[in-house]
Enzyme design. Sequence first.
Site, PDB file in Angstrom:
ATOM      1  N   THR C  66       0.867  -1.178   0.000  1.00  0.00           N
ATOM      2  CA  THR C  66       0.000   0.000   0.000  1.00  0.00           C
ATOM      3  C   THR C  66       0.906   1.231   0.000  1.00  0.00           C
ATOM      4  OG1 THR C  66      -1.824   1.165   1.054  1.00  0.00           O
ATOM      5  CG2 THR C  66      -0.356  -0.049   2.530  1.00  0.00           C
ATOM      6  N   GLU C  67       0.624   2.160  -0.899  1.00  0.00           N
ATOM      7  CA  GLU C  67       1.596   3.215  -1.175  1.00  0.00           C
ATOM      8  C   GLU C  67       1.773   4.190  -0.023  1.00  0.00           C
ATOM      9  OE1 GLU C  67      -1.190   2.675  -2.935  1.00  0.00           O
ATOM     10  OE2 GLU C  67      -2.121   4.550  -3.640  1.00  0.00           O
TER      11      GLU C  67
END
Lengths: 230, 230, 229, 229
Positions: C66-67
Site C-alpha cells: 500500500t503506497e
Amino acid sequence: MIRRRRSVAPMTARVCDDVDAALADVPDGATVLIGGFGKVGMPVALVDGLIRQGASDLVIVSNNAGNGDTGIAALLAAGRVRKVVCSYPRQTDSWVFDRLYRAGEVELELVPQGTLAERMRAAGAGIGAFYCPTGAGTPLAEGKEVRDFDGRPHVLELPLRGDVALIRAHRADRLGNLVYRKTARNFGPVMATAARTVVVEVGDVVEIGALDPETVVTPGIYVDRIVRVP
Amino acid sequence: MIRRRRSVAPMTARVCDDVDAALADVPDGATVLIGGFGKVGMPVALVDGLIRQGASDLVIVSNNAGNGDTGIAALLAAGRVRKVVCSYPRQTDSWVFDRLYRAGEVELELVPQGTLAERMRAAGAGIGAFYCPTGAGTPLAEGKEVRDFDGRPHVLELPLRGDVALIRAHRADRLGNLVYRKTARNFGPVMATAARTVVVEVGDVVEIGALDPETVVTPGIYVDRIVRVP
Amino acid sequence: MSDHPLLAAADLDAVPCTAPEPLTPAAIAARVARDIEPGSFVNLGIGQPTLVADHLPPDAGIVLHTENGMLHMGPAATGGPEDPIDPDLTNAGKQPVTERPGASYFHQADSFAMMRGGHLDVCVLGAFQVSVAGDLANWHTGAPDAVPGVGGAMDLAVGARRLVVMMTLFAKDGSPKLVPSCTYPLTGVGCVQRVYTDAAILDVGPHLPGAVLVETFGITAAELAARLR
Amino acid sequence: MSDHPLLAAADLDAVPCTAPEPLTPAAIAARVARDIEPGSFVNLGIGQPTLVADHLPPDAGIVLHTENGMLHMGPAATGGPEDPIDPDLTNAGKQPVTERPGASYFHQADSFAMMRGGHLDVCVLGAFQVSVAGDLANWHTGAPDAVPGVGGAMDLAVGARRLVVMMTLFAKDGSPKLVPSCTYPLTGVGCVQRVYTDAAILDVGPHLPGAVLVETFGITAAELAARLR
C-alpha cells in the site's frame, strides 16, 4: 527502472542451500554491485563464490577495489573484471588493483562516494537522472552536462544499475526482510534496490514474523536469494 | 540545500514546554510542510497551535488539504493559507478547501504523491533537480521540461523546501531521534529533512540511549524542536 | 488491418465466452486475482480493485503493497477482538487494515521509489477511460469546476511491471470506456496492459494494432465487437 | 587593493600572534575544536582532522557524523574491556570506533543526503592546496601514474554549512599550500571558508579580495606575509 525477474516459487524459496546455488546463473559481462565499505559489510562468502563460479568480463561496482589478495582483489587477480566503478580504489593494501590499473588491464570509473550511492538509489527508485552539486568544477565532471540550480552548478548524473547485487546483512527472515548491524549497513540497502537479482549473505535466518516490521531496513521485495553464512 | 539555523543551546534543549513555545516564530508567508496521510500521522496539536499562533499568507505542503472543520481545514477557513501544494485535496469531507478553491481564494499546486515526496527528499538531500517519469504526457507536466532517458519521457522536477515542517512521531529521545508507528510514518521522515526548522509532536519522550540506534528512523540532526503530545 | 475502431483484427469466433452473464464486480475481482502469479508483489488501487484481495489464494505468497508505506498489508480491520482498528494503520483509501506476518513499514519517498522503480509486479487500478494504446484516464473528469486530486495514481501508472485496469466496459450512458483516444485528462501514457471488465477481458497497449479480446462474459465476441462500434 | 599575491589588504599589526611557536598538529586540532559551536554536527575527514575529536568539550553536545553511516560516533576503540573492537563499527578511515548514546545508523544514500543537503554544521578536511578563493585540492596530486581515489571528499566539499581545512601552511619544499589558484586537481570550487595551519589561521573564499589573516602562531603577521610572497 528495475524490471525484476520474479521467481514464482513459494515465498520461502528465497533461502538457498549454499553460495554456489545462489550464484549459479551470473553471466559473463554482468554488472555486479558488491556491498561493503572496505571489509566492513563485505559479502566475503559471495565474492569467493563468484570467483569459483567463473563469470568473467565483469563490471564491479563497489566503494573500494579490493584489499590484500582475497575477495574483490582475488576476483581482479583472476582477470575476471573488465571495469571497476568505485569511489576509492587506492588503499594501503590495494596492490592488485593498483598493478592492473597501471598496466591498463582494468578500466576505472571513479565516482564520488555520495554520487555512487545516489546513482544506485536513482536506479532503484525509477529516477531517470538527477542534478548533483558534487564534483562540479572538478575533473570528475569533465564531459558531463552542468547546469545551475539555485545559483550553484550541478552535474547531471545517470542511474547506475546492476544485473546482480551481492550484499551482506546481519539477519534475514525467510521472506528476505533484512536488518543490518552498525556501519556494516553502508551500501547494502541501496544496492538491494538497484539490481535485477539481489543475493544476500546473512549471519542468521529467522522465521517469518520474528523481525519487528518497524525495524526492517530492506523489505523482502528487494531480495531474491538468501544464503546463511554465519 | 537546507541551511539549517542551529540553536547553540545544550543538546536536550530541543524539548519545548508546549506547542505555543515551539511555534512562536513561524513568520507570515512561511512555507509549512505538514505531515500525515489524511488524519494518519497528522500533527493535530501543532496544526491547532499554528492556528492560534496567527501566521498568515502561508503555503501549506501536505498530502491532503484538510478534513472536516478542524486541523488544516480550520487553518484554511481562517484565511491563513495562500496556497496549498498537495496530491489529493478532494476527499469526502474536504468541503472547506473545495469552497475556497472554487471561489478562487486559495491557489492549488497539484503534485503526484510520489513526486511530492521525492521533491521534498531532493530538497533535504541537496539534489538540484531530478527527472521523473511520473506525469509525463499528462496535464500535470504542462509547462515543465520533458526529456527522454532510457527511451521514456521524464519530467524535470525541482526540490520542494519548507521553512518549517510540522510532523508527528511515535517516540523521540531528548536528542530528537525519532521512531514512528505503522503507516503513520508516511511523510514524517521526508519532511524532517526538507525544512529549515523541524517541529515534532511525539507521544513520548525518552532518555538518551533508550532508542536502539539500529531502529532510529529520523536521526536527531533533522529535528529542531520536540513537544510531547500524548 | 482491422476496420474496427477499437479492436485489432482477430478471429472473433476463437475468443471464448466463459460466463453466461456479465461479471459482477466481485467476479471481475476474482478473475483479476486468478491471473496474478504466486509470489507477486501487488498494489490494489482505491475502490473496486481492493476487492481483488478477497480472491487471492492464501497460500500463493502474494504480497500487498500500500503506497502509504507498507508491505504485507492484511485485510480490512473489522474492529473485533482479533483485528482491532488501529488509527495508525490504514490502506491508501484511509480505511483501517491489518498487518500480516513479514510486514515492513517505510516512508513515502521509499514507498514511491519502490513503485516507480519497477519493483511491484502488478498494479490494479480503476479507470474512467482506457485507450486501445494503453493510455489511462482515472484521476479527473475534466469538468471545469471539479476539485482535482491525483494522489498516487500517476506514480502507480508509470511504476508497476504490469498495470491492469478493472472497470465496467460501458459508462452509464452506454458509451464504451475503452476508447480510441482518451477524452479525459490522462493519468499515464501507454501504461495499461490489460483491462478486466464485466463484459470482457481485453489486452491493450502501444504496440498492439488495436485492443485484443481475450475472453468475454455473457456476450459473444462478435456481439461485443458490434456493440463496441 | 592588495599587492600581495595571496593576502587581502589589511593592517597586519592588528593580527594577533597567539603562540610563541608554530602549532603542532594536536594544537591545530585544539584550535579548530575551539571554534566549533556547542550543539554542532561535525564531520572530521580522514587523517589529521580526526585529531579534532580529542579536543571537543565533552559537555558541548557536539555530535560527530561519519559518512560511512553513523551519527554520535565515539572515540577510537582500543580493544579494551570498555571499548572492544567491533568489526562492524568503523569510521570513514576504516578504523574501529565506538558508539555514543543517542547514536543512529543509516545507509550510504541517506548518509550522503545528510551531508550534501547542508545538514552538517562543520566539516574539517585536510588539503594539498587551498586557493584564496576557497577552492580545495585534496584528492589527487595529478601525478599521471597515481591511482586516484576520491571517496567522500567531493561530497563533503559541497555539503557542509562550514568547511574548514586543517593543514601545514607550507609544503615540504617550502612552497605555500595556500595558493592563488590550485595546480592540483580540484575537489571543490569556492567551498573552503577557513584554513587552520601550524603558522596561521586564514579566512578564504570567493567573496574575499584575498586571504585574510586571523591569527598567527610563532611568527608575526608581517613576517608571514613576507614569507608568503
